[in-house]
Design a protein around this motif. Structure first.
Motif, mmCIF file in Angstrom:
data_model
loop_
_atom_site.group_PDB
_atom_site.id
_atom_site.type_symbol
_atom_site.label_atom_id
_atom_site.label_comp_id
_atom_site.label_asym_id
_atom_site.label_seq_id
_atom_site.Cartn_x
_atom_site.Cartn_y
_atom_site.Cartn_z
ATOM 1 N N GLN A 1 -13.563 10.583 -12.536
ATOM 2 C CA GLN A 1 -14.344 11.213 -13.603
ATOM 3 C C GLN A 1 -14.507 12.713 -13.546
ATOM 4 O OE1 GLN A 1 -17.011 7.935 -14.648
ATOM 5 N NE2 GLN A 1 -15.449 6.876 -15.814
ATOM 6 N N GLY B 1 -13.196 11.982 -18.301
ATOM 7 C CA GLY B 1 -13.290 10.348 -18.745
ATOM 8 C C GLY B 1 -12.220 10.071 -19.711
ATOM 9 N N GLU B 2 -11.936 11.232 -20.471
ATOM 10 C CA GLU B 2 -10.996 11.144 -21.794
ATOM 11 C C GLU B 2 -9.722 10.393 -21.349
ATOM 12 O OE1 GLU B 2 -10.264 15.357 -20.625
ATOM 13 O OE2 GLU B 2 -12.008 13.754 -20.726
ATOM 14 N N PRO B 3 -9.149 9.308 -22.231
ATOM 15 C CA PRO B 3 -7.580 8.920 -22.142
ATOM 16 C C PRO B 3 -6.775 9.944 -22.074
ATOM 17 C CG PRO B 3 -8.558 8.518 -24.212
ATOM 18 C CD PRO B 3 -9.418 8.939 -23.409
ATOM 19 N N ALA C 1 -9.969 2.103 -18.589
ATOM 20 C CA ALA C 1 -9.974 0.604 -18.802
ATOM 21 C C ALA C 1 -8.788 0.055 -18.101
ATOM 22 C CB ALA C 1 -9.762 0.747 -20.455
ATOM 23 N N VAL D 1 -9.003 -2.856 -15.288
ATOM 24 C CA VAL D 1 -9.395 -4.187 -15.575
ATOM 25 C C VAL D 1 -8.028 -5.128 -15.656
ATOM 26 C CG1 VAL D 1 -10.397 -5.841 -17.474
ATOM 27 C CG2 VAL D 1 -11.358 -3.432 -17.065
ATOM 28 N N LEU E 1 -19.426 13.125 7.573
ATOM 29 C CA LEU E 1 -18.711 12.934 6.406
ATOM 30 C C LEU E 1 -19.113 11.541 5.788
ATOM 31 C CD1 LEU E 1 -16.256 14.032 4.689
ATOM 32 C CD2 LEU E 1 -14.849 12.758 6.079
ATOM 33 N N ILE F 1 -20.294 10.923 1.970
ATOM 34 C CA ILE F 1 -19.894 10.057 1.056
ATOM 35 C C ILE F 1 -21.023 8.990 0.472
ATOM 36 C CG2 ILE F 1 -18.272 8.285 1.017
ATOM 37 C CD1 ILE F 1 -16.325 9.860 2.648
ATOM 38 N N ALA G 1 -22.241 8.406 -3.200
ATOM 39 C CA ALA G 1 -22.280 7.093 -4.002
ATOM 40 C C ALA G 1 -23.818 6.809 -4.607
ATOM 41 C CB ALA G 1 -21.984 5.863 -2.844
ATOM 42 N N ALA H 1 -24.267 8.710 -7.611
ATOM 43 C CA ALA H 1 -23.358 8.092 -8.498
ATOM 44 C C ALA H 1 -24.030 6.942 -9.135
ATOM 45 C CB ALA H 1 -22.051 7.628 -8.271
ATOM 46 N N ARG I 1 -19.992 9.351 -21.314
ATOM 47 C CA ARG I 1 -18.930 10.143 -20.955
ATOM 48 C C ARG I 1 -18.146 9.469 -19.746
ATOM 49 N NH1 ARG I 1 -19.478 15.357 -23.178
ATOM 50 N NH2 ARG I 1 -21.338 15.697 -24.178
ATOM 51 N N THR I 2 -18.700 8.033 -19.529
ATOM 52 C CA THR I 2 -17.944 7.365 -18.368
ATOM 53 C C THR I 2 -17.755 6.181 -18.731
ATOM 54 O OG1 THR I 2 -19.883 6.735 -17.295
ATOM 55 C CG2 THR I 2 -19.331 8.876 -16.628
ATOM 56 N N GLY I 3 -16.890 5.570 -18.060
ATOM 57 C CA GLY I 3 -16.521 4.020 -18.574
ATOM 58 C C GLY I 3 -15.561 3.943 -19.402
ATOM 59 N N PRO I 4 -15.150 2.595 -19.981
ATOM 60 C CA PRO I 4 -13.793 2.450 -20.458
ATOM 61 C C PRO I 4 -13.786 3.211 -21.952
ATOM 62 C CG PRO I 4 -15.189 0.399 -20.346
ATOM 63 C CD PRO I 4 -15.922 1.530 -19.561
ATOM 64 N N ALA J 1 -15.063 6.217 -22.567
ATOM 65 C CA ALA J 1 -15.325 7.600 -22.382
ATOM 66 C C ALA J 1 -14.634 8.721 -23.403
ATOM 67 C CB ALA J 1 -15.106 8.106 -21.122
ATOM 68 N N GLY J 2 -13.331 8.097 -23.640
ATOM 69 C CA GLY J 2 -12.580 9.055 -24.460
ATOM 70 C C GLY J 2 -13.213 9.122 -25.800
ATOM 71 N N LYS K 1 -10.789 -7.268 -21.645
ATOM 72 C CA LYS K 1 -10.064 -7.429 -20.394
ATOM 73 C C LYS K 1 -8.288 -7.015 -20.701
ATOM 74 C CE LYS K 1 -10.977 -11.083 -17.957
ATOM 75 N NZ LYS K 1 -12.131 -11.827 -18.366
ATOM 76 N N MET L 1 -7.324 -5.250 -23.367
ATOM 77 C CA MET L 1 -7.132 -4.127 -24.338
ATOM 78 C C MET L 1 -5.611 -3.512 -23.931
ATOM 79 S SD MET L 1 -10.624 -2.107 -24.899
ATOM 80 C CE MET L 1 -11.014 -1.650 -23.402
ATOM 81 N N GLN L 2 -5.390 -3.280 -22.786
ATOM 82 C CA GLN L 2 -4.274 -2.561 -22.482
ATOM 83 C C GLN L 2 -3.160 -3.644 -21.961
ATOM 84 O OE1 GLN L 2 -6.072 0.082 -19.840
ATOM 85 N NE2 GLN L 2 -5.079 1.653 -20.932
ATOM 86 N N ALA M 1 -9.209 1.957 -25.451
ATOM 87 C CA ALA M 1 -7.848 1.711 -24.908
ATOM 88 C C ALA M 1 -7.236 0.692 -25.710
ATOM 89 C CB ALA M 1 -7.751 1.572 -23.563
ATOM 90 N N ALA N 1 -7.920 11.191 -30.169
ATOM 91 C CA ALA N 1 -7.817 10.325 -28.605
ATOM 92 C C ALA N 1 -6.946 8.946 -28.661
ATOM 93 C CB ALA N 1 -9.134 10.031 -28.060
#
Lengths: 319, 432
Positions: A128, A133-135, A240, A243, B2, B6, B10, B13, B37-40, B42-43, B206, B208-209, B233, B262
């Motif tokens: 990200q 994050g955009e598709p 997504a 998943v 290093l 990391i 994390a 994050a 702005r993050t996650g499935p 975010a678009g 689960k 969606m795609q 998505a 989008a």
């Protein structure tokens, strides 16, 4: 009585009345099945070599696809972008082995599993941060993957074969066959199997554990990139997508965590099974939406009656 | 070393999911922005948050804020996760939050009971609980400019005007969560009244795609029209699958969360003809948008790329900020104070007037349907328009379509009564 009819009579009546739909369903099941097999193969490779269930395999699919699209967005030609992405996946494999796997050698399996969850979060955040994050649209045409479709008239209807689906099935089958040959017929492949059988014995005959792990993590990266390209061509490149990789879990339970043929057969069973079940039984009886849980029910049944899967090694422990 | 780096990254994050700072100043108005702005999803979350923040920033730069008070917009990342959304709410409400715009039906449902307790209104603009449109039962929740039920009734009106719905089969593909199921009661109610049959196609989060089986079912059922309540998505995947089975695109219509750039840019030419409802204008051909570009985007004060300004979801976020800004002005006017509280913001949300004259005055003539806020009606006009994808971008193709108020209103009131009856100590209001 009505329920029995819905289970045992009506589905077969529909199959007989609409043969084109049945053939289309079988084709869709086959395409999905090969892609599930491909994703499952990524898990199997790492599990065989290190005994680690790689939770990060799903995000590796997204990360590889994002890297490819991201590099191409800078004006790099598609095929060069593929090579550079493979370089990134090789670097990732090397880094994971040096920073995570090697320091955790001989730790309990759960520690190694937890470390792959950590890798997942780092790849999500990193992906990200770098790519946003955009598709994004997969560069299907730029990669030379075919578009369009061919029709086959049958039983008064048509079966539609999308060219991208044909290409996906062929590429997935070739990659699976190639990896199976590599790990069965080459020196590195034999070394991998030695490592899978016994780490310490493999070390004692001079096999480099680190080298083998880098090879399998890179192979899993190649599988992730291929799966990412083929799956994103059907939708888009977005987070997504990770998943979808969860579908590999029931495939692994069916086929066995250590078996490449198991991943192939398991993927196909799930692919065919979920499509046929949803169309002919799921919708009429349960209102649809069964695709999201059907595979897991099958996996649960296997866990109850054949926990090692169809082709997995039976684990016998003396206590 | 290093490894430490990391591990540190994390930890950052994880910790970074709720990042807020304390804000309090005499001459500022604090507006939390629950972003994803993050996650499935975010678009969708990114452009919405950009449009939302940029309008307020434009008011700060051009007008010095509202009524002399600068607007402070602070984002809190939810990743479209209800639990994180509540964490964001709890972390920011003490900063003098004027209102919450959750941008998630799941988070909205969590915040509805909290709003009267903390006395901070919730504006779920075109999402959330449809019944919240009934102001007497939901004094602290608003869903201007339209509820999901109003939207569905307008979509059915559009279909009826373009070939009729009587005797037709309508397929309804939806994300199999609360948001996707929200309009089902309206379909159940209207199907016998308007004489159509409807068939549902749920899509799990689960899946969606991975909608192959769903679209085999669509092919089997052969609906005349398809309506989609999708998100993220799910949308491009569904449109690609529809093209794959050669479903006529001009008979496929999405709701306002299934009609963004989008959603269609990954589909491209294959989606040509696909339609979607909307309530916010498209493009930058509005004086207010030009001011946003001049004062914010070109000045390097926006997170949005210039080419993304004016796209569907950017303008949706911007319109959300417009409603907030108009409510702030109304709240300031009725209270006589510059620095208003959540209580006065609530009053503003019940009294602002965004009529055609006001839309013109703020540089958004023809951008949306006029809204006259009131105590009774927390939804507004409920009117939508239809837009169509031409292979490259969206174009508006219809006039405003008002909802079937006579059908929707009794259903909303019934649902509001049911919600209230299930709560303990729920305070309603009388609107005279």
């Amino acid at each position: 009585m009505e329920l029995l009819k819905q289970i045992f009579v009506e589905p077969f009546e529909v199959m007989y009345a609409l043969p084109d739909l049945l053939l289309q369903t079988l084709w869709e099941g086959f395409v999905s099945g090969t892609l599930y097999s491909l994703i499952a193969l990524g898990f199997v490779l790492i599990f065989k070599a290190s005994g680690v269930f790689n939770f990060a395999q799903g995000i590796m699919v997204v990360f590889a696809a994002l890297t490819l699209v991201g590099i191409h967005a800078f004006g790099v030609p598609a095929f060069l972008a593929v090579i550079l992405t493979l370089g990134v996946m090789a670097l990732l494999a090397f880094t994971v082995v040096r920073v995570v796997m090697k320091p955790l050698v001989n730790q309990p399996d759960i520690i190694l599993f937890m470390s792959t969850i950590g890798i997942t979060f780092i790849l999500i955040a990193g992906g990200q941060l770098i790519f946003g994050g955009e598709p994004k649209a997969m560069i299907t045409e730029e990669l030379g993957l075919p578009t369009g479709a061919s029709d086959w008239e049958v039983g008064g209807g048509i079966v539609i074969f999308q060219h991208i689906d044909i290409a996906a099935a062929v590429i997935a089958a070739l990659l699976i066959a190639g990896l199976a040959l590599f790990f069965n017929k080459t020196k590195t492949g034999r070394a991998l199997r030695a490592v899978a059988d016994d780490h310490q014995a493999a070390l004692s005959v001079g096999i480099s554990l680190e080298y083998i792990w880098v090879v399998v993590w890179f192979a899993a990266g190649v599988v992730a990139l291929t799966a990412g390209i083929l799956w994103a061509a059907k939708s888009d490149v977005s987070f997504a997508l990770q998943v979808v990789a969860l579908k590999a879990l029931p495939v692994l339970v069916l086929g066995g965590f250590t078996s490449i043929p198991g991943a192939i057969v398991g993927g196909l069973i799930i692919g065919f099974g979920e499509k046929l079940f949803d169309l002919y039984w799921g919708v009429p009886i349960l209102g649809g939406g069964t695709e999201s849980w059907f595979a897991f029910i099958i996996a649960l049944l296997f866990l109850l009656y054949r926990p090692e899967g169809l082709f997995g090694e039976k684990l016998i422990e003396r206590i | 070393m290093l490894k430490k780096l990391i591990l540190g990254a994390a930890a950052l994050a994880v910790a970074g999911t709720v990042q807020v700072t304390t804000v309090s100043a005499e001459d500022t108005l604090y507006i939390p922005s629950l972003s994803y702005r993050t996650g499935p999803f975010a678009g969708a979350g990114g452009p919405i948050s950009n449009g939302f923040a940029d309008y307020f920033n434009m008011l700060n730069e051009r007008d010095g804020g509202i009524g002399g008070a600068k607007l402070v917009v602070e984002e809190c990342e939810t990743a479209y996760n209800a639990q994180k959304g509540v964490e964001c709410y709890e972390a920011t409400k003490g900063n003098g939050a004027l209102a919450y715009n959750p941008y998630s039906t799941g988070i909205t449902l969590q915040l509805i009971p909290k709003a009267p307790v903390d006395q901070i209104p919730v504006l779920s603009m075109g999402y959330g609980l449809s019944a919240a449109a009934v102001g007497e039962k939901f004094p602290w929740t608003f869903n201007y400019p339209a509820s999901y039920w109003s939207q569905m009734s307008s979509i059915l009106k559009y279909i009826d005007a373009n070939g009729g719905v009587k005797g037709k089969k309508i397929g309804f593909i939806y994300l199999d969560v609360g948001y996707g199921k929200e309009p089902i009661p309206l379909l159940d109610k209207l199907a016998p009244e308007m004489g159509f049959e409807w068939v549902g196609f749920p899509v799990g989060v689960k899946e969606m795609q991975n909608q192959g089986a769903t679209w085999l079912n669509v092919r089997k059922e052969r609906p005349d029209w398809m309506i989609m309540w999708g998100f993220g998505a799910m949308n491009p995947t569904a449109i690609k699958e529809a093209a794959k089975i050669r479903f006529p695109m001009d008979k496929f219509i999405g709701n306002w969360w299934a009609g963004a750039h989008a959603d269609l840019e990954p589909v491209g030419e294959a989606g040509k003809g696909y339609k979607a409802s909307s309530f916010s204008g498209i493009g930058t051909d509005f004086p207010a948008l030009q001011d946003v570009i001049k004062y914010v985007v070109d000045a390097g004060k926006s997170q949005a790329k210039k080419e993304d300004v004016g796209k569907v979801l950017y303008n949706r976020g911007l319109f959300n900020a417009v409603i907030m800004a108009e409510a702030i002005r109304a709240g300031q006017k009725s209270s006589g104070k510059v620095k208003i509280t959540g209580v006065e913001m609530r009053d503003g949300l019940e009294s602002f007037v965004l009529d055609e004259a006001r839309l013109k005055e703020i540089g958004l003539e023809g951008f949306t349907a006029p809204i006259t806020a009131s105590c009774k009606d927390h939804e507004g006009s409920g009117a939508i328009f239809v837009q169509q994808w031409d292979g490259k971008t969206w174009n508006r193709i219809s006039d405003l379509i008002p909802p079937m108020t006579d059908v929707v209103k009794p259903l909303l009131e019934e649902a509001a009564d049911k919600y209230v009856s299930e709560q303990t100590d729920w305070k309603t209001q009388s609107c005279g």
